[in-house]
Design an enzyme around this catalytic site. Sequence first.
Site, PDB file in Angstrom:
ATOM      1  N   TYR A  77      32.963  61.964  51.486  1.00  0.00           N
ATOM      2  CA  TYR A  77      31.368  62.118  51.578  1.00  0.00           C
ATOM      3  C   TYR A  77      30.953  60.959  52.363  1.00  0.00           C
ATOM      4  O   TYR A  77      31.584  59.885  52.683  1.00  0.00           O
ATOM      5  CB  TYR A  77      31.001  61.714  50.194  1.00  0.00           C
TER       6      TYR A  77
ATOM      7  N   LYS B  45      41.444  45.151  22.295  1.00  0.00           N
ATOM      8  CA  LYS B  45      39.980  45.665  22.070  1.00  0.00           C
ATOM      9  C   LYS B  45      40.074  46.692  23.842  1.00  0.00           C
ATOM     10  O   LYS B  45      40.946  46.521  24.506  1.00  0.00           O
ATOM     11  CB  LYS B  45      39.101  44.551  22.362  1.00  0.00           C
TER      12      LYS B  45
HETATM   13  C1  LIG Z   1      38.333  39.557  25.018  1.00  0.00           C
HETATM   14  C2  LIG Z   1      38.524  38.192  24.198  1.00  0.00           C
HETATM   15  C3  LIG Z   1      39.737  37.599  24.164  1.00  0.00           C
HETATM   16  C4  LIG Z   1      41.129  37.721  25.011  1.00  0.00           C
HETATM   17  O1  LIG Z   1      40.591  36.957  26.317  1.00  0.00           O
HETATM   18  P1  LIG Z   1      41.714  37.004  27.519  1.00  0.00           P
HETATM   19  O2  LIG Z   1      41.073  36.212  28.387  1.00  0.00           O
HETATM   20  O3  LIG Z   1      41.906  38.500  28.025  1.00  0.00           O
HETATM   21  O4  LIG Z   1      42.843  36.579  26.784  1.00  0.00           O
HETATM   22  C5  LIG Z   1      39.789  36.554  23.209  1.00  0.00           C
HETATM   23  N1  LIG Z   1      38.799  36.295  22.183  1.00  0.00           N
HETATM   24  C6  LIG Z   1      37.425  36.729  22.286  1.00  0.00           C
HETATM   25  C7  LIG Z   1      36.619  36.462  21.275  1.00  0.00           C
HETATM   26  C8  LIG Z   1      37.404  37.918  23.194  1.00  0.00           C
HETATM   27  O5  LIG Z   1      36.323  38.520  23.027  1.00  0.00           O
END
Ligand SMILES: *Cc1c(COP(=O)(O)O)cnc(C)c1O
Length: 396
Positions: free
Chosen positions: A269, A46
């Site tokens: 800035y 993702k």
């Molecule tokens: C993002 C996510 C993961 C992965 O988690 P990590 O701690 O990065 O391994 C697993 N399950 C779900 C439902 C997630 O949203």
Amino acid sequence: MRAMSNLPPEWGGRPVWAEIDLDAIASNVRLLAGRATPARLYAVVKANAYGHGAVAVGRAALEAGAHGLAVVCVDEGEELRRAGIEAPVLVVGHTPPSDAARVASLGLRPTVGSMDLVEALSAAARARPEPVPIHLELETGLNRHGLAPDALVALAERARQLPGIRVEGLFTHFAAAEEGDQRFTRRQLEILRETSRRVPWIPERHCSASASVLVDREMALEAVRTGLSMYGYRPAPWCGTDADLVPALSLRARVARVSELERGATVGYGRMWAAARPTRVALVMCGYADGYRRSFGNRAHVLVRGRRAPVVGRVAMDMCMVDVTAVTGVAVGDVVTLIGRDGEERVDADELATLADTISWEILAGISARVPRLYLRGGAVESVTTLNDRVPAPGR
Ligand SMILES: *Cc1c(COP(=O)(O)O)cnc(C)c1O
């Protein structure tokens, strides 16, 4: 590894890029899959694979033994399918019923939380040879997106009756798995186990993300979903200290200009930094719109010629300045490492996360689409993606 030019010779554009070491991704996936076995591993890609590039990482993870991929929404799943990836793809976020036809035609495996969605999927599946595999998320304590046990069991039983639907998975997501005290996590696991006994016909149960895969094999059940650890980071310093994870991403830039400042001159800035002595500063074309946070100003260090050098003044949207007075010979074109290794020195996403009062996940996922990605295998550039890859060139 010495920071050097991994750029293809014809490289143009702004001198900032991310290098993604696909060998590191593969090595991390093999390690995690080995720990989870015989459970299946879903590689979580993702958010553009936490900034690393979903398609390239997804392919590398599947080649290295991942059973499937996981994304959060249908658009992310579509990107993988358009790239020709045919492996199972879980959609672990919310899918509205209006996306049912797309889910079915892309062959994605959505998380289903309502009968409306199940019915829409069943209708969409009528036109297809294969049923839509669905996963149900059980609420066990994160209190976000899951269904309470009774509601889940009721939905699962109703979904099971509908044509075109195959109830494949039952899962939960932990609220505090990276904390040393695992009592709450164990309670969440117990609720999942108890609920699964009421629907023993659902074949795949999953609850472990990175932390649990590194900490407790018993939690692997039939499948795991690993994100952060696949990118080479530990969810917490105590998790998986015995695991040889390799960070996959380096963020680099080239020195765009070197200037000499007189004592008393200020940089950036708000004039938040002033030269206490004559100072040589290097201009680096990486700013907060690239994901290099504004709060790194006057705090973070970058690596130049194998040495640490401080970022001075505020980080701007598109660039920042580095005090290189103590590094001999810095010149225009030198490689600057903002995340990664250069000689003996390294700056990692955990170090930067601490400075910004956040977590490594956010630092990695924050590297923006404007930053070109260079994919490395065997230390050489295998492919490059840039902002304009998906926009057809004029006249084509
Ligand atoms: C993002 C996510 C993961 C992965 O988690 P990590 O701690 O990065 O391994 C697993 N399950 C779900 C439902 C997630 O949203």
